[in-house]
Design a protein around this motif. Sequence first.
Motif, PDB file in Angstrom:
ATOM      1  N   ALA A 196       0.873  -1.182   0.000  1.00  0.00           N
ATOM      2  CA  ALA A 196       0.000   0.000   0.000  1.00  0.00           C
ATOM      3  C   ALA A 196       0.904   1.223   0.000  1.00  0.00           C
ATOM      4  CB  ALA A 196      -0.907  -0.014   1.220  1.00  0.00           C
ATOM      5  N   GLU A 197       0.599   2.197  -0.839  1.00  0.00           N
ATOM      6  CA  GLU A 197       1.505   3.331  -0.996  1.00  0.00           C
ATOM      7  C   GLU A 197       0.806   4.668  -0.778  1.00  0.00           C
ATOM      8  OE1 GLU A 197       4.559   2.738  -4.172  1.00  0.00           O
ATOM      9  OE2 GLU A 197       2.989   1.415  -4.952  1.00  0.00           O
ATOM     10  N   GLY A 198       1.601   5.656  -0.376  1.00  0.00           N
ATOM     11  CA  GLY A 198       1.159   7.046  -0.320  1.00  0.00           C
ATOM     12  C   GLY A 198      -0.129   7.266   0.439  1.00  0.00           C
ATOM     13  N   GLU A 199      -1.046   7.986  -0.219  1.00  0.00           N
ATOM     14  CA  GLU A 199      -2.314   8.349   0.409  1.00  0.00           C
ATOM     15  C   GLU A 199      -3.153   7.120   0.747  1.00  0.00           C
ATOM     16  OE1 GLU A 199      -4.942  10.328   2.384  1.00  0.00           O
ATOM     17  OE2 GLU A 199      -3.113  11.266   1.609  1.00  0.00           O
ATOM     18  N   ALA A 200      -3.062   6.067  -0.058  1.00  0.00           N
ATOM     19  CA  ALA A 200      -3.825   4.841   0.229  1.00  0.00           C
ATOM     20  C   ALA A 200      -3.347   4.201   1.526  1.00  0.00           C
ATOM     21  CB  ALA A 200      -3.685   3.855  -0.929  1.00  0.00           C
ATOM     22  N   ARG A 201      -2.049   4.186   1.737  1.00  0.00           N
ATOM     23  CA  ARG A 201      -1.522   3.620   2.984  1.00  0.00           C
ATOM     24  C   ARG A 201      -1.987   4.445   4.181  1.00  0.00           C
ATOM     25  NH1 ARG A 201       4.569   3.460   2.997  1.00  0.00           N
ATOM     26  NH2 ARG A 201       4.342   5.567   3.775  1.00  0.00           N
ATOM     27  N   ARG A 202      -1.947   5.765   4.046  1.00  0.00           N
ATOM     28  CA  ARG A 202      -2.395   6.638   5.138  1.00  0.00           C
ATOM     29  C   ARG A 202      -3.895   6.453   5.401  1.00  0.00           C
ATOM     30  NH1 ARG A 202       1.675   9.573   2.711  1.00  0.00           N
ATOM     31  NH2 ARG A 202       0.297  10.600   1.208  1.00  0.00           N
ATOM     32  N   ALA A 203      -4.683   6.294   4.332  1.00  0.00           N
ATOM     33  CA  ALA A 203      -6.123   6.105   4.494  1.00  0.00           C
ATOM     34  C   ALA A 203      -6.434   4.767   5.170  1.00  0.00           C
ATOM     35  CB  ALA A 203      -6.821   6.189   3.131  1.00  0.00           C
ATOM     36  N   SER A 242      -8.740  -0.997  -5.766  1.00  0.00           N
ATOM     37  CA  SER A 242      -9.755  -0.277  -4.998  1.00  0.00           C
ATOM     38  C   SER A 242     -10.362  -1.236  -3.979  1.00  0.00           C
ATOM     39  CB  SER A 242     -10.847   0.274  -5.927  1.00  0.00           C
ATOM     40  OG  SER A 242     -11.773   1.041  -5.185  1.00  0.00           O
ATOM     41  N   LEU A 243     -10.191  -0.910  -2.702  1.00  0.00           N
ATOM     42  CA  LEU A 243     -10.701  -1.728  -1.602  1.00  0.00           C
ATOM     43  C   LEU A 243     -11.841  -0.967  -0.938  1.00  0.00           C
ATOM     44  CD1 LEU A 243      -7.247  -2.815  -0.133  1.00  0.00           C
ATOM     45  CD2 LEU A 243      -8.629  -3.984  -1.851  1.00  0.00           C
ATOM     46  N   ASN A 244     -13.027  -1.592  -0.896  1.00  0.00           N
ATOM     47  CA  ASN A 244     -14.204  -0.857  -0.436  1.00  0.00           C
ATOM     48  C   ASN A 244     -15.022  -1.604   0.617  1.00  0.00           C
ATOM     49  OD1 ASN A 244     -15.149  -2.838  -2.154  1.00  0.00           O
ATOM     50  ND2 ASN A 244     -16.714  -1.549  -3.087  1.00  0.00           N
ATOM     51  N   ARG A 245     -14.473  -2.652   1.199  1.00  0.00           N
ATOM     52  CA  ARG A 245     -15.178  -3.396   2.247  1.00  0.00           C
ATOM     53  C   ARG A 245     -14.207  -3.728   3.371  1.00  0.00           C
ATOM     54  NH1 ARG A 245     -17.098  -7.502  -2.145  1.00  0.00           N
ATOM     55  NH2 ARG A 245     -15.233  -8.517  -1.381  1.00  0.00           N
ATOM     56  N   ILE A 246     -14.735  -3.808   4.579  1.00  0.00           N
ATOM     57  CA  ILE A 246     -13.970  -4.299   5.714  1.00  0.00           C
ATOM     58  C   ILE A 246     -14.744  -5.483   6.279  1.00  0.00           C
ATOM     59  CG2 ILE A 246     -15.000  -2.684   7.370  1.00  0.00           C
ATOM     60  CD1 ILE A 246     -12.220  -2.579   8.740  1.00  0.00           C
ATOM     61  N   PRO A 251      -6.021 -15.125  16.264  1.00  0.00           N
ATOM     62  CA  PRO A 251      -7.189 -14.230  16.221  1.00  0.00           C
ATOM     63  C   PRO A 251      -7.599 -13.933  14.771  1.00  0.00           C
ATOM     64  CG  PRO A 251      -5.218 -12.998  16.788  1.00  0.00           C
ATOM     65  CD  PRO A 251      -4.807 -14.444  16.722  1.00  0.00           C
ATOM     66  N   ARG A 252      -8.828 -13.457  14.610  1.00  0.00           N
ATOM     67  CA  ARG A 252      -9.384 -13.227  13.277  1.00  0.00           C
ATOM     68  C   ARG A 252      -8.723 -12.030  12.583  1.00  0.00           C
ATOM     69  NH1 ARG A 252     -14.314 -15.283  11.870  1.00  0.00           N
ATOM     70  NH2 ARG A 252     -15.327 -16.628  13.386  1.00  0.00           N
ATOM     71  N   PRO A 253      -8.265 -12.220  11.340  1.00  0.00           N
ATOM     72  CA  PRO A 253      -7.801 -11.058  10.577  1.00  0.00           C
ATOM     73  C   PRO A 253      -8.976 -10.149  10.222  1.00  0.00           C
ATOM     74  CG  PRO A 253      -7.002 -13.119   9.622  1.00  0.00           C
ATOM     75  CD  PRO A 253      -8.054 -13.477  10.634  1.00  0.00           C
ATOM     76  N   ARG A 254      -8.829  -8.869  10.487  1.00  0.00           N
ATOM     77  CA  ARG A 254      -9.807  -7.856  10.049  1.00  0.00           C
ATOM     78  C   ARG A 254      -9.186  -7.184   8.827  1.00  0.00           C
ATOM     79  NH1 ARG A 254     -11.401  -4.371  14.745  1.00  0.00           N
ATOM     80  NH2 ARG A 254     -12.053  -6.414  15.494  1.00  0.00           N
ATOM     81  N   VAL A 255      -9.841  -7.318   7.677  1.00  0.00           N
ATOM     82  CA  VAL A 255      -9.199  -7.003   6.402  1.00  0.00           C
ATOM     83  C   VAL A 255     -10.030  -6.057   5.547  1.00  0.00           C
ATOM     84  CG1 VAL A 255      -8.052  -9.265   6.379  1.00  0.00           C
ATOM     85  CG2 VAL A 255     -10.248  -8.992   5.204  1.00  0.00           C
ATOM     86  N   LEU A 256      -9.333  -5.403   4.623  1.00  0.00           N
ATOM     87  CA  LEU A 256      -9.971  -4.652   3.549  1.00  0.00           C
ATOM     88  C   LEU A 256     -10.014  -5.538   2.320  1.00  0.00           C
ATOM     89  CD1 LEU A 256      -8.274  -1.149   3.816  1.00  0.00           C
ATOM     90  CD2 LEU A 256     -10.723  -1.614   4.023  1.00  0.00           C
ATOM     91  N   ASP A 259     -15.654   3.893   2.364  1.00  0.00           N
ATOM     92  CA  ASP A 259     -15.194   4.691   1.225  1.00  0.00           C
ATOM     93  C   ASP A 259     -14.004   3.985   0.594  1.00  0.00           C
ATOM     94  OD1 ASP A 259     -17.108   6.634   1.671  1.00  0.00           O
ATOM     95  OD2 ASP A 259     -15.774   7.862   2.922  1.00  0.00           O
ATOM     96  N   PRO A 260     -13.976   3.859  -0.737  1.00  0.00           N
ATOM     97  CA  PRO A 260     -12.904   3.107  -1.385  1.00  0.00           C
ATOM     98  C   PRO A 260     -11.519   3.684  -1.081  1.00  0.00           C
ATOM     99  CG  PRO A 260     -14.671   3.560  -2.929  1.00  0.00           C
ATOM    100  CD  PRO A 260     -14.954   4.367  -1.688  1.00  0.00           C
ATOM    101  N   ILE A 261     -10.591   2.793  -0.817  1.00  0.00           N
ATOM    102  CA  ILE A 261      -9.171   3.142  -0.695  1.00  0.00           C
ATOM    103  C   ILE A 261      -8.522   2.657  -1.984  1.00  0.00           C
ATOM    104  CG2 ILE A 261      -7.038   2.674   0.553  1.00  0.00           C
ATOM    105  CD1 ILE A 261      -8.739   2.504   3.110  1.00  0.00           C
ATOM    106  N   THR A 262      -8.001   3.601  -2.745  1.00  0.00           N
ATOM    107  CA  THR A 262      -7.603   3.331  -4.124  1.00  0.00           C
ATOM    108  C   THR A 262      -6.173   3.795  -4.375  1.00  0.00           C
ATOM    109  OG1 THR A 262      -9.898   3.634  -4.804  1.00  0.00           O
ATOM    110  CG2 THR A 262      -8.247   3.802  -6.528  1.00  0.00           C
TER     111      THR A 262
END
Length: 195
Positions: free
Chosen positions: A27-34, A94-98, A105-110, A162-165
Amino acid sequence: MALLRAGRRFDLGVVGPYDKFFFAILAEGEARRAAWALASEEQLRLGRPDYRTPERCLHISLVMIAFGFSVWEPLLVRAAEAADRIRMRNFRISLNRIESFRGAPRPRVLTGDEGVIGLDLLHAQLCAVLAAADFDVKRIANFNAHLTLMRDRRETPLQHVDPITWDAGEFVLVHSHHGQGRYTILERWPLASRG
């Protein structure tokens, strides 16, 4: 055929028994921060998780190569030479679900809908070139591209966000140092520009 890099070597340093070696998209730049901000919101909403992926380690795994003491440099060189054969253009993620995956323990993922098609294609190509290089890589038909934010005992119902793209411009070979919250990038492969 790709030109192989003569004299390729990897300085692995100390390899722990639970270290992992895998191909990934970072994950890079603004997407990593988001993604990091979303993980912070989840932590505020649900409480402190068992484990939270460090911001610098947020990634999408593509193919596992080796674990711990089973790794040796010639194996990684062979994997890297296979990866040299990948021919693919850069693509948008584009990742839009969690949601929560199984595990303890369970992975919580995008995860994503159509925004992960490029990842599916790259995963398939990597499996093909690794199989041709005599790796015992079984292409998992239900490969589910995801970015792990944290691990927790509680299950999170699927929710849309909100999509992380971002544009995937390269993939990398990673040495994950178990329990240290750090990765060493062993090599990078640029994806061809669409320009």
